[in-house]
Each structure stands twice: as C-alpha cells, then as structure tokens.
Scaffold this motif. Structure first.
Motif, PDB file in Angstrom:
ATOM      1  N   LEU A 125       0.303  -1.442  -0.446  1.00 42.49           N
ATOM      2  CA  LEU A 125       0.280  -0.345   0.241  1.00 42.49           C
ATOM      3  C   LEU A 125       1.057   1.447  -0.196  1.00 42.49           C
ATOM      4  CD1 LEU A 125      -2.564  -0.872   2.305  1.00 42.49           C
ATOM      5  CD2 LEU A 125      -3.100  -1.285   0.364  1.00 42.49           C
ATOM      6  N   SER A 126      -0.198   2.482  -0.570  1.00 41.56           N
ATOM      7  CA  SER A 126       1.061   3.587  -0.484  1.00 41.56           C
ATOM      8  C   SER A 126       1.124   4.212   0.558  1.00 41.56           C
ATOM      9  CB  SER A 126       0.855   4.366  -1.768  1.00 41.56           C
ATOM     10  OG  SER A 126      -0.405   4.696  -2.062  1.00 41.56           O
ATOM     11  N   LEU A 127       0.931   3.951   1.772  1.00 41.46           N
ATOM     12  CA  LEU A 127       0.656   4.574   3.282  1.00 41.46           C
ATOM     13  C   LEU A 127       2.164   4.847   3.719  1.00 41.46           C
ATOM     14  CD1 LEU A 127      -1.635   1.890   4.975  1.00 41.46           C
ATOM     15  CD2 LEU A 127      -2.541   4.395   3.987  1.00 41.46           C
ATOM     16  N   SER A 128       1.837   6.791   4.833  1.00 37.62           N
ATOM     17  CA  SER A 128       3.463   6.856   5.386  1.00 37.62           C
ATOM     18  C   SER A 128       3.182   6.014   5.805  1.00 37.62           C
ATOM     19  CB  SER A 128       1.734   8.363   5.200  1.00 37.62           C
ATOM     20  OG  SER A 128       2.178   8.904   4.725  1.00 37.62           O
ATOM     21  N   PRO A 129       4.567   5.886   6.106  1.00 39.08           N
ATOM     22  CA  PRO A 129       5.563   5.296   7.468  1.00 39.08           C
ATOM     23  C   PRO A 129       5.338   5.006   8.195  1.00 39.08           C
ATOM     24  CG  PRO A 129       7.201   5.326   5.266  1.00 39.08           C
ATOM     25  CD  PRO A 129       5.522   6.288   5.411  1.00 39.08           C
ATOM     26  N   LEU A 130       5.681   6.833   9.049  1.00 42.11           N
ATOM     27  CA  LEU A 130       5.867   7.112   9.663  1.00 42.11           C
ATOM     28  C   LEU A 130       4.432   7.202  10.909  1.00 42.11           C
ATOM     29  CD1 LEU A 130       7.484   8.102  12.446  1.00 42.11           C
ATOM     30  CD2 LEU A 130       7.265  11.182  11.462  1.00 42.11           C
ATOM     31  N   PRO A 131       3.415   7.225  10.260  1.00 46.08           N
ATOM     32  CA  PRO A 131       1.900   7.456  10.811  1.00 46.08           C
ATOM     33  C   PRO A 131       1.389   5.983  10.768  1.00 46.08           C
ATOM     34  CG  PRO A 131       1.269   8.695   9.352  1.00 46.08           C
ATOM     35  CD  PRO A 131       2.921   8.440   9.003  1.00 46.08           C
ATOM     36  N   VAL A 132       1.900   4.581   9.989  1.00 47.20           N
ATOM     37  CA  VAL A 132       1.717   3.536  10.452  1.00 47.20           C
ATOM     38  C   VAL A 132       2.794   2.324  11.945  1.00 47.20           C
ATOM     39  CG1 VAL A 132       2.188   1.367   9.483  1.00 47.20           C
ATOM     40  CG2 VAL A 132       1.635   3.070   7.900  1.00 47.20           C
ATOM     41  N   ILE A 133       3.519   3.527  12.109  1.00 49.75           N
ATOM     42  CA  ILE A 133       5.038   3.122  12.884  1.00 49.75           C
ATOM     43  C   ILE A 133       3.822   3.887  14.080  1.00 49.75           C
ATOM     44  CG2 ILE A 133       6.951   3.154  13.839  1.00 49.75           C
ATOM     45  CD1 ILE A 133       8.407   3.094  11.153  1.00 49.75           C
TER      46      ILE A 133
END
Length: 132
Positions: free
Chosen positions: A101-109
């Motif tokens: 997926l093209s999600l933002s890594p920082l918010p996922v973490i």
C-alpha cells in the motif's frame, strides 16, 4: 470450578476486555489522526494499530485455547504456535503496509506503537484492578 480454571477464566475475561479497550482507544486515535492530518494519515494509523491488534487477538485465542494440568503439553504447544503466528502476522501486515500500500510509514509505525502501548497499559490496569 477449581482455582486453576477460575484463574484461566479470569485471564480470558481480562484478555477480552483488553482487546475491546485497545480497539476503542485505537479508534479514537485513528479519528484524531484523520481529523488533524487527513485521510491518508488516518488510514496509516489505522493499519498500524491493526498490525498490533489482530496479532494480539490471534495470540490470545491460542494462549487460552487449552487449560489444565492434563493438557499441559497442548497448552505449551498452543502458546508457542500463537507466538509464531503473532510474529508472522505482524511481519506480514507491516509488509502489506510498506510494500503493498502507499501509506505513510511514520503514521503506520506511530499507530502500531500507540496500540502496543495502549495494550500494555490496559493489561496492567486490568490485571491490577482484578486482584481486588
């Protein structure tokens, strides 16, 4: 009901309450992220939280599947199996988030870390209040 079965039943009850509270707090966190930073950040935080919540739920299922001294080998095997599945699910969900997926890594973490922290706090609170 014997003491061991009572403690296992109490553990199941704490695990269920913990999961519900973790879901509720995570939903609030996702809502705040969406309102403050937009839909992409909200979706990223949601997947991060889900990456913690789903493996915890699966592990809880395996951890409490068997009980009693007669089934100690099955309890051990189920617990071990639950840990392996939890690790595999966590890795797989992170792979989906970062590769698929093209999600933002920082918010996922951030969503993952917040959900883990919520889980720890809720488990500590529930276990300390259940002692009575």
């Amino acid at each position: 009901m014997t003491g061991t079965l009572k403690s296992i039943a109490a553990g199941k009850k704490i695990a269920k309450k913990g999961l519900v509270l973790q879901l509720a707090f995570s939903a609030v966190l996702v809502s705040l992220a969406t309102l403050l930073f937009g839909a992409l950040a909200g979706a990223s935080v949601a997947l991060g939280a889900f990456t913690s919540i789903l493996p915890n739920a699966v592990f809880s299922f395996f951890a409490f599947r068997f009980s009693g001294a007669r089934q100690s080998r099955m309890v051990e095997h189920s617990f071990s199996q639950g840990l392996r599945i939890k690790l595999a699910l966590t890795c797989g969900l992170f792979a989906v988030a970062f590769i698929g997926l093209s999600l933002s890594p920082l918010p996922v973490i951030a969503g993952f870390v917040a959900a883990v922290a919520i889980h720890w706090m809720v488990m500590f609170w529930l276990s300390s209040t259940s002692k009575g």
